[in-house]
Motif scaffolding. Structure first.
Motif, PDB file in Angstrom:
ATOM      1  N   GLU A 270       0.844  -1.114  -0.014  1.00  0.00           N
ATOM      2  CA  GLU A 270      -0.034  -0.184  -0.200  1.00  0.00           C
ATOM      3  C   GLU A 270       0.910   1.180   0.094  1.00  0.00           C
ATOM      4  O   GLU A 270       0.351   2.221  -0.711  1.00  0.00           O
ATOM      5  CB  GLU A 270      -0.911   0.176   1.098  1.00  0.00           C
ATOM      6  CG  GLU A 270      -1.969   1.112   1.094  1.00  0.00           C
ATOM      7  CD  GLU A 270      -2.460   1.394   2.435  1.00  0.00           C
ATOM      8  OE1 GLU A 270      -3.669   1.237   2.568  1.00  0.00           O
ATOM      9  OE2 GLU A 270      -1.856   1.555   3.761  1.00  0.00           O
TER      10      GLU A 270
ATOM     11  N   THR B  35      -8.100   0.471  -0.298  1.00  0.00           N
ATOM     12  CA  THR B  35      -8.149   0.938   0.952  1.00  0.00           C
ATOM     13  C   THR B  35      -8.482   2.406   1.124  1.00  0.00           C
ATOM     14  O   THR B  35      -8.572   3.159   0.054  1.00  0.00           O
ATOM     15  CB  THR B  35      -6.700   0.794   1.958  1.00  0.00           C
ATOM     16  OG1 THR B  35      -5.784   1.539   1.023  1.00  0.00           O
ATOM     17  CG2 THR B  35      -6.527  -0.572   1.669  1.00  0.00           C
ATOM     18  N   GLU B  36      -8.723   2.989   2.348  1.00  0.00           N
ATOM     19  CA  GLU B  36      -8.888   4.576   2.611  1.00  0.00           C
ATOM     20  C   GLU B  36      -7.821   5.125   2.074  1.00  0.00           C
ATOM     21  O   GLU B  36      -7.917   6.359   1.152  1.00  0.00           O
ATOM     22  CB  GLU B  36      -9.101   4.755   4.052  1.00  0.00           C
ATOM     23  CG  GLU B  36      -9.480   6.294   4.154  1.00  0.00           C
ATOM     24  CD  GLU B  36      -9.708   6.498   5.621  1.00  0.00           C
ATOM     25  OE1 GLU B  36      -9.725   7.658   6.247  1.00  0.00           O
ATOM     26  OE2 GLU B  36     -10.028   5.309   6.496  1.00  0.00           O
TER      27      GLU B  36
END
Length: 341
Positions: A156, A260-261
């Motif tokens: 990420e 994801t956020e």
């Protein structure tokens, strides 16, 4: 054929006559337990850089290999042509305007790789050097400072990096067999010139397939201050670079199933940056490209994006705001001159 007793170092260069010798000297000074080869890819330089490289081939014929002269390829093809020509068990790289500062850099990294077969890449800290101001600054952003990290925990962060890279590839050493296997399975990610860079997908794939090791030692100086692929004065060109690298991040995230956020924030930020570059360039043709990216990346426009779109929806307002911005920039420049005088 891979040589298990060799480290290959990729050096890609284009019109870096003034710095390429510094780069090559910093590699040749390495004191490594394994022999090294330097694979140089000169991308049709017009400033005499190739002549410098040819001189190093004459002086170090058993170490330095210069890729055949060819029409300009661009950084992506230049890099991966060099990578496929590497014969070593391990691969490192150093750009033609950067340079290594620790003569034991490769040896420290080889020691880690030899001791742990799960490590697919090892990297270090670095510092920056501004070629214009001659200022040196240490990198202080170390996101994963543990000696070893499961690469999947870093994915990420790798695809959403906005300032310092999570792994600066010019500090790294990675496994040839791993990256070439990933290359064969994902040629569309590695060879697509429209994705704009070569390092992000390398780091991502190596992290996806193993352990990432880190040394806090500063081993490399990263040259800044001059226009480059990622540092351009032209807003239209910068628009293209941001779109390309963000699209690569999107493809990597999609392939790994990462949503994801943090990734949603990242792609929203990239849409805003695209719109701002389009606004500053004054080129109306860039706006629909940014909107297409917003749709592809599933970005819900926030207040900043809506504001820029509103300004760009009216040609008169757009020109007025451009004039205001130019006046503000000129005023800041004037105040800076006054402070320095």
């Amino acid at each position: 054929m891979e040589d298990n007793n060799l480290v290959s170092v990729i050096v890609v260069t284009y019109n870096q006559h003034d710095s390429i010798a510094r780069t090559l000297d910093s590699i040749l000074m390495q004191k490594c337990r394994l022999p090294i080869e330097i694979v140089v890819g000169d991308d049709a330089s017009t400033d005499g850089a190739r002549a410098v490289c040819e001189d190093y081939v004459r002086r170090y014929p058993d170490i330095v290999r210069l890729m055949p002269a060819a029409p300009n390829k661009g950084v992506v093809d230049n890099y991966f042509d060099c990578l496929l020509a590497c014969r070593g068990k391990y691969i490192a790289d150093c750009a033609g305007d950067d340079y290594w500062t620790d003569p034991k850099k490769l040896d420290k990294e080889v020691e880690i790789m030899e001791a742990d077969a799960s490590v697919t890449i090892v990297h270090t800290n670095w510092r920056t050097y501004n070629e214009d101001t001659h200022e040196t600054k240490d990198n202080t952003i170390e996101q994963f400072s543990a000696p070893k990290t499961d690469g999947k925990q870093m994915l990420e962060a790798i695809i959403t990096q906005t300032t310092a890279p999570v792994v600066h590839l010019c500090t790294a050493l990675y496994r040839s067999e791993t990256i070439k296997r990933c290359y064969d399975a994902n040629i569309d990610l590695f060879r697509n010139k429209d994705l704009g860079c070569e390092d992000l997908q390398i780091v991502f794939m190596l992290a996806l397939n193993g352990t990432v090791a880190y040394l806090p030692d500063v081993t490399m100086t990263y040259s800044t201050g001059k226009p480059s692929v990622s540092n351009q004065c032209n807003h239209a060109k910068q628009f293209r670079f941001v779109r390309q690298t963000a699209m690569l991040s999107w493809l990597l995230a999609s392939r790994a199933g990462i949503d994801t956020e943090r990734t949603r924030w990242f792609f929203s930020l990239r849409v805003y940056e695209l719109l701002m570059h389009a606004f500053r360039s004054g080129d109306a043709k860039l706006k629909p490209v940014a909107l297409e990216c917003m749709s592809t990346w599933n970005v819900n426009p926030d207040i900043k994006i809506k504001t820029v779109l509103a300004v760009m929806s009216n040609t008169v307002l757009w020109n007025v705001m451009l004039g205001v911005r130019r006046a503000f920039v000129a005023l800041k420049r004037l105040l800076r001159i006054v402070r320095l005088s």
